[in-house]
Design an enzyme around this catalytic site. Structure first.
Site, PDB file in Angstrom:
ATOM      1  N   LYS A  83      -1.452  -3.386   3.997  1.00 22.24           N
ATOM      2  CA  LYS A  83      -1.488  -1.959   4.340  1.00 22.24           C
ATOM      3  C   LYS A  83      -2.940  -1.547   4.567  1.00 22.24           C
ATOM      4  O   LYS A  83      -3.818  -1.795   3.717  1.00 22.24           O
ATOM      5  CB  LYS A  83      -0.868  -1.175   3.181  1.00 22.24           C
ATOM      6  CG  LYS A  83      -0.333   0.180   3.545  1.00 22.24           C
ATOM      7  CD  LYS A  83       0.457   0.743   2.361  1.00 22.24           C
ATOM      8  CE  LYS A  83       0.948   2.134   2.619  1.00 22.24           C
ATOM      9  NZ  LYS A  83       1.512   2.743   1.410  1.00 22.24           N
ATOM     10  N   LEU A  84      -3.169  -0.931   5.717  1.00 22.61           N
ATOM     11  CA  LEU A  84      -4.538  -0.603   6.145  1.00 22.61           C
ATOM     12  C   LEU A  84      -4.619   0.869   6.527  1.00 22.61           C
ATOM     13  O   LEU A  84      -3.687   1.408   7.128  1.00 22.61           O
ATOM     14  CB  LEU A  84      -4.894  -1.433   7.390  1.00 22.61           C
ATOM     15  CG  LEU A  84      -4.838  -2.955   7.228  1.00 22.61           C
ATOM     16  CD1 LEU A  84      -4.550  -3.617   8.571  1.00 22.61           C
ATOM     17  CD2 LEU A  84      -6.141  -3.461   6.645  1.00 22.61           C
TER      18      LEU A  84
END
Ligand code: E4P
Length: 217
Positions: A83-84
Site C-alpha cells: 500500500k502506497l
C-alpha cells in the site's frame, strides 16, 4: 463486489473469515497503532487467516525507502499487497513494483484525477476514501462514480477499492456505482445482515414451528 475488512484486529478478521464472505483485508498505520502490536507480526498473522489480498502500507514518503520497505513487507507472505500513498514518489514506486509483478494498493485517493494517475502507474487497487470526503461536505460516492467511468473508458485493469466506508448505505451505494471492492470496518460489515423485519419474521416462524410440535432431525 468483493468485501475486504478494514482492520488490524485479528480476532475480528478470524470471525469474518469463518463466514466465507471475506475476500481480503486492508490495514493502515492508524489501525496498526490501535492494535498495539508489531506491524510485521500482525500482517503475518492476517496472511495466515486469509488467502485473500492483505494490504500493508509503507511508512516511507520517499521513493528509495518505499521500495526497500516494500521488499521487506513482501517477504512476509505471498498475499501481501504493498500500500502506497498517492504522491509522485508513491506513484513512481507503484510503477516499479507493478513492473516487477508485485500487487499494489494506492491509498489516500480523493479525486478522479488522482485515480487516473494511479491507473497509469499500473496500480492493482485504487483506494478512494469516501467517508473522509463526506466529512468535509464533498460527495465521496461521486468520486467513485467518476473513477468507474474513466477506468471503463480506457479499459484500465486497476480495481476500485472503496475505502473509508462508514455505513451500510455506503456499501450499497458502492455496489450500485460499480466499485470492485469495498473495504469495510468489522462492525459495518456485520451490520449488513441486519434488518428488523428479518428478526421479526424469523421470530414469528419459530413460534409457529414450535406450535406444530415437529422436528426436522
Ligand atoms: C483504507 O484503506 C483505510 O484504511 C480506511 O478505509 C480509512 O477509513 P477512515 O477514513 O474511516 O479512517
Amino acid at each position: 463486489m468483493k468485501f475486504f475488512v478494514d482492520t488490524a484486529d485479528t480476532s475480528e478478521i478470524k470471525e469474518l473469515a469463518a463466514t466465507g464472505l471475506l475476500d481480503g483485508v486492508t490495514t493502515n498505520p492508524s489501525l496498526v497503532a490501535k492494535s498495539g502490536r508489531q506491524f510485521k507480526d500482525v500482517i503475518a498473522e492476517i496472511c495466515q487467516i486469509t488467502e485473500g489480498d492483505v494490504s500493508a502500507e509503507v511508512a516511507a514518503t520517499e521513493f528509495d525507502t518505499m521500495i526497500k520497505e516494500a521488499d521487506e513487507l513482501r517477504k512476509i507472505a505471498d498475499n501481501v499487497v504493498i500500500k502506497l500513498p498517492l504522491t509522485f514518489d508513491g506513484l513512481k514506486a507503484c510503477k516499479q513494483l507493478t513492473d516487477e509483478g508485485i500487487k499494489t494498493n494506492v491509498t489516500l485517493c480523493f479525486s478522479a484525477n488522482q485515480a487516473l494517475l494511479a491507473a497509469k502507474a499500473g496500480a492493482t487497487y485504487i483506494s478512494p476514501f469516501i467517508g473522509r470526503l463526506d466529512d468535509i461536505h464533498l460527495d465521496g460516492l461521486e468520486v467513485i462514480r467518476e473513477i468507474r467511468v474513466i477506468y471503463d473508458n480506457y479499459d484500465f485493469d486497476t480495481q476500485i477499492l472503496a475505502a473509508s466506508v462508514r455505513s451500510p448505505n455506503h456499501v450499497r451505494d458502492c455496489a450500485i456505482v460499480g466499485a470492485d471492492v469495498a473495504t469495510v470496518p468489522p462492525a459495518t460489515l456485520k451490520a449488513l445482515v441486519k434488518h428488523p423485519l428479518t428478526d421479526k419474521g424469523l421470530n414469528a416462524f419459530l413460534a409457529d414451528w414450535a406450535k406444530t410440535g415437529q422436528s426436522i432431525l
